[in-house]
Design a protein around this motif. Structure first.
Motif, PDB file in Angstrom:
ATOM      1  N   LYS A 146      42.354  29.063  58.728  1.00  0.00           N
ATOM      2  CA  LYS A 146      43.629  29.256  59.430  1.00  0.00           C
ATOM      3  C   LYS A 146      44.472  30.372  58.813  1.00  0.00           C
ATOM      4  N   HIS A 147      44.137  30.811  57.579  1.00  0.00           N
ATOM      5  CA  HIS A 147      44.916  31.858  56.906  1.00  0.00           C
ATOM      6  C   HIS A 147      44.359  33.254  57.150  1.00  0.00           C
ATOM      7  N   LEU A 148      43.352  33.375  58.017  1.00  0.00           N
ATOM      8  CA  LEU A 148      42.696  34.671  58.220  1.00  0.00           C
ATOM      9  C   LEU A 148      43.698  35.767  58.599  1.00  0.00           C
ATOM     10  N   ASP A 149      44.611  35.459  59.533  1.00  0.00           N
ATOM     11  CA  ASP A 149      45.543  36.498  59.994  1.00  0.00           C
ATOM     12  C   ASP A 149      46.481  36.963  58.887  1.00  0.00           C
ATOM     13  N   ARG A 150      46.779  36.128  57.923  1.00  0.00           N
ATOM     14  CA  ARG A 150      47.653  36.517  56.811  1.00  0.00           C
ATOM     15  C   ARG A 150      46.928  37.429  55.820  1.00  0.00           C
ATOM     16  N   VAL A 151      45.613  37.320  55.801  1.00  0.00           N
ATOM     17  CA  VAL A 151      44.835  38.085  54.815  1.00  0.00           C
ATOM     18  C   VAL A 151      44.470  39.469  55.337  1.00  0.00           C
ATOM     19  N   ILE A 152      44.092  39.561  56.608  1.00  0.00           N
ATOM     20  CA  ILE A 152      43.698  40.847  57.178  1.00  0.00           C
ATOM     21  C   ILE A 152      44.889  41.807  57.162  1.00  0.00           C
ATOM     22  N   GLY A 153      44.637  43.015  56.698  1.00  0.00           N
ATOM     23  CA  GLY A 153      45.683  44.034  56.595  1.00  0.00           C
ATOM     24  C   GLY A 153      46.338  44.092  55.226  1.00  0.00           C
ATOM     25  N   ARG A 154      46.108  43.082  54.385  1.00  0.00           N
ATOM     26  CA  ARG A 154      46.622  43.115  53.023  1.00  0.00           C
ATOM     27  C   ARG A 154      45.780  44.069  52.184  1.00  0.00           C
ATOM     28  N   LYS A 155      46.344  44.487  51.056  1.00  0.00           N
ATOM     29  CA  LYS A 155      45.597  45.326  50.118  1.00  0.00           C
ATOM     30  C   LYS A 155      45.068  44.447  49.006  1.00  0.00           C
ATOM     31  N   ALA A 156      43.831  44.695  48.633  1.00  0.00           N
ATOM     32  CA  ALA A 156      43.199  43.909  47.580  1.00  0.00           C
ATOM     33  C   ALA A 156      43.969  44.056  46.280  1.00  0.00           C
ATOM     34  N   ALA A 157      44.289  42.943  45.615  1.00  0.00           N
ATOM     35  CA  ALA A 157      45.048  42.968  44.369  1.00  0.00           C
ATOM     36  C   ALA A 157      44.184  43.388  43.196  1.00  0.00           C
ATOM     37  N   ARG A 158      42.862  43.369  43.368  1.00  0.00           N
ATOM     38  CA  ARG A 158      41.905  43.753  42.331  1.00  0.00           C
ATOM     39  C   ARG A 158      40.587  44.072  43.004  1.00  0.00           C
ATOM     40  N   ALA A 159      39.686  44.592  42.248  1.00  0.00           N
ATOM     41  CA  ALA A 159      38.358  44.860  42.796  1.00  0.00           C
ATOM     42  C   ALA A 159      37.678  43.531  43.126  1.00  0.00           C
ATOM     43  N   ILE A 160      37.041  43.525  44.296  1.00  0.00           N
ATOM     44  CA  ILE A 160      36.442  42.273  44.785  1.00  0.00           C
ATOM     45  C   ILE A 160      34.979  42.511  45.108  1.00  0.00           C
ATOM     46  N   SER A 161      34.144  41.613  44.658  1.00  0.00           N
ATOM     47  CA  SER A 161      32.713  41.701  44.960  1.00  0.00           C
ATOM     48  C   SER A 161      32.400  40.892  46.220  1.00  0.00           C
ATOM     49  N   ARG A 162      31.398  41.324  46.972  1.00  0.00           N
ATOM     50  CA  ARG A 162      30.960  40.593  48.155  1.00  0.00           C
ATOM     51  C   ARG A 162      30.510  39.178  47.769  1.00  0.00           C
ATOM     52  N   ASN A 163      30.555  38.261  48.723  1.00  0.00           N
ATOM     53  CA  ASN A 163      30.190  36.847  48.537  1.00  0.00           C
ATOM     54  C   ASN A 163      31.129  36.128  47.561  1.00  0.00           C
ATOM     55  N   THR A 164      32.392  36.605  47.503  1.00  0.00           N
ATOM     56  CA  THR A 164      33.410  35.994  46.661  1.00  0.00           C
ATOM     57  C   THR A 164      34.410  35.265  47.547  1.00  0.00           C
ATOM     58  N   ALA A 165      34.833  34.113  47.120  1.00  0.00           N
ATOM     59  CA  ALA A 165      35.819  33.352  47.889  1.00  0.00           C
ATOM     60  C   ALA A 165      37.141  34.092  47.943  1.00  0.00           C
ATOM     61  N   VAL A 166      37.780  34.063  49.117  1.00  0.00           N
ATOM     62  CA  VAL A 166      39.103  34.650  49.280  1.00  0.00           C
ATOM     63  C   VAL A 166      40.126  33.682  48.682  1.00  0.00           C
ATOM     64  N   THR A 167      40.972  34.188  47.778  1.00  0.00           N
ATOM     65  CA  THR A 167      42.033  33.384  47.176  1.00  0.00           C
ATOM     66  C   THR A 167      43.366  34.089  47.383  1.00  0.00           C
ATOM     67  N   TRP A 168      44.451  33.331  47.192  1.00  0.00           N
ATOM     68  CA  TRP A 168      45.765  33.964  47.311  1.00  0.00           C
ATOM     69  C   TRP A 168      45.913  35.090  46.300  1.00  0.00           C
ATOM     70  N   GLU A 169      45.394  34.876  45.102  1.00  0.00           N
ATOM     71  CA  GLU A 169      45.526  35.880  44.051  1.00  0.00           C
ATOM     72  C   GLU A 169      44.801  37.161  44.412  1.00  0.00           C
ATOM     73  N   SER A 170      43.656  37.031  45.073  1.00  0.00           N
ATOM     74  CA  SER A 170      42.860  38.229  45.369  1.00  0.00           C
ATOM     75  C   SER A 170      43.531  39.127  46.413  1.00  0.00           C
ATOM     76  N   VAL A 171      44.433  38.582  47.191  1.00  0.00           N
ATOM     77  CA  VAL A 171      45.112  39.377  48.213  1.00  0.00           C
ATOM     78  C   VAL A 171      46.572  39.586  47.874  1.00  0.00           C
ATOM     79  N   GLY A 172      46.970  39.174  46.666  1.00  0.00           N
ATOM     80  CA  GLY A 172      48.322  39.430  46.201  1.00  0.00           C
ATOM     81  C   GLY A 172      49.379  38.588  46.861  1.00  0.00           C
ATOM     82  N   LEU A 173      49.053  37.383  47.222  1.00  0.00           N
ATOM     83  CA  LEU A 173      50.021  36.479  47.856  1.00  0.00           C
ATOM     84  C   LEU A 173      50.125  35.197  47.067  1.00  0.00           C
ATOM     85  N   ALA A 174      51.307  34.596  47.106  1.00  0.00           N
ATOM     86  CA  ALA A 174      51.467  33.258  46.525  1.00  0.00           C
ATOM     87  C   ALA A 174      51.096  32.228  47.584  1.00  0.00           C
ATOM     88  N   GLU A 175      50.687  31.070  47.144  1.00  0.00           N
ATOM     89  CA  GLU A 175      50.252  30.023  48.066  1.00  0.00           C
ATOM     90  C   GLU A 175      51.412  29.574  48.941  1.00  0.00           C
TER      91      GLU A 175
END
Length: 352
Positions: free
Chosen positions: A323-352
């Motif tokens: 359900k959080h997909l729309d909040r994540v798309i368009g954000r800038k990655a907060a750090r380098a991310i490898s494929r097959n990694t779980a999306v977290t709030w930290e990885s997209v620079g957002l607080a929960e």
């Protein structure tokens, strides 16, 4: 207040597992040894009670060959009522040894009386309850006399309409009964499942405010188990050692393995009812991690814009909920991310 009755110390009602009654009826086939064996087998199946029928042919009908006393069609075609009941009845001198055997085994025993003298006999034996058979549900004086003992009454309602059921219940209350149960019943032998209209059980619970159950004359256990799901607190079923035994009621009775399966099925159905509960169940806890969640499906550099093709909703469930997909798309990655990694709030620079 939730209705309940108590028979021999066992509380019966919606808050308790179904009370299962094995109906011995005429399945003794004229032998006390068979009747005693049925009581013993009933105990092994796990039923709560064994039930007898207490009458003599002359207390239930007249010895007449007139046409209205003849049975035409069905299991007992060609017999007179008197001859049928003469064959089927439980001799009164058998009652004491049957009560004694049941008590020695630790299984509750009671009976359906068909006239006042039967109640007197059963009172002398210390019967803990009385069952009024469907055909006697219109015999209001009999109901009042049974009620006057102060024992719990179970009233079967086969062939009775809503008004007659109400009259039977009122007669029981007028007679002094404080604990009353009614059994939805179809007086066919056997009865087809489609005649049972089990939704009637929920209406009876609302309409009469009494403990409600089922007297089942179908040939398998499905109807009885379904009745528990509809709110039945009592299930009664005919019981025999051998369905091919040739007795008046054998052909529509359960054998021991089937009765044991009925006990198990009814108790499982009741335990499955539980209560209204939307919380996560204990058996589900270990599977939460296998739900869908958001995962990165390509490598992304720190500061790179996250595009729709970089994320998918997949199993397992260690990432953000889909359900959080729309909040994540368009954000800038907060750090380098490898494929097959779980999306977290930290990885997209957002607080929960």
């Amino acid at each position: 207040m939730t209705p309940r009755i108590t028979i021999a110390g066992r509380e019966i009602g919606p808050a308790h597992s179904p009370y299962i009654i094995a109906e011995l009826s005429a399945n003794h086939n004229g032998r006390l040894e068979t009747a005693l064996a049925i009581v013993e087998e009933a105990k092994k199946t796990g039923v709560d009670a064994i039930k007898l029928q207490t009458y003599r042919p002359d207390t239930i009908t007249l010895d007449s060959e007139a046409e209205e006393f003849q049975i035409r069609g069905g299991l007992w075609d060609g017999k007179s009522l008197y001859k049928l009941y003469e064959e089927a009845h439980m001799p009164w001198e058998w009652h004491k040894p049957l009560f004694e055997r049941a008590r020695a085994l630790g299984i509750t025993i009671f009976s359906s009386p068909f006239d006042d003298t039967a109640i007197d006999l059963l009172e002398n034996l210390g019967a803990p309850a009385y069952k009024i058979a469907s055909f006697e549900a219109v015999d209001l004086p009999l109901i009042r006399y049974a009620a006057s003992t102060g024992k719990p009454l179970i009233i079967s309602t086969g062939m009775a309409d809503a008004e007659e059921i109400g009259e039977a219940l009122q007669a029981a209350r007028d007679g002094g009964a404080k604990e009353i149960a009614v059994l939805h019943c179809v007086s066919g032998y056997p009865a087809p499942a489609e005649d049972y209209n089990l939704r009637t059980i929920t209406d009876m619970i609302d309409r009469y405010g009494a403990v409600t159950g089922l007297s089942d004359h179908t040939l398998d256990n499905v109807t009885a188990i379904a009745a528990v799901a509809m709110g039945a607190s009592i299930v009664e079923k005919h019981f025999t050692l051998d369905r091919s035994g040739g007795g008046p009621d054998d052909s529509f009775s359960l054998e021991p393995a089937e009765m044991a399966a009925l006990v198990h099925g009814c108790k499982t159905a009741w335990s499955a009812l539980g209560a209204v509960n939307y919380a996560r169940k204990s058996s589900e806890q270990g599977n939460v991690k296998f739900r869908r969640s958001l995962y990165f499906v390509k490598d992304i550099a720190a500061g790179e814009t996250i595009t729709e093709d970089a994320i998918r909703s997949v199993r397992p469930g260690f990432g953000l909920a889909p359900k959080h997909l729309d909040r994540v798309i368009g954000r800038k990655a907060a750090r380098a991310i490898s494929r097959n990694t779980a999306v977290t709030w930290e990885s997209v620079g957002l607080a929960e």
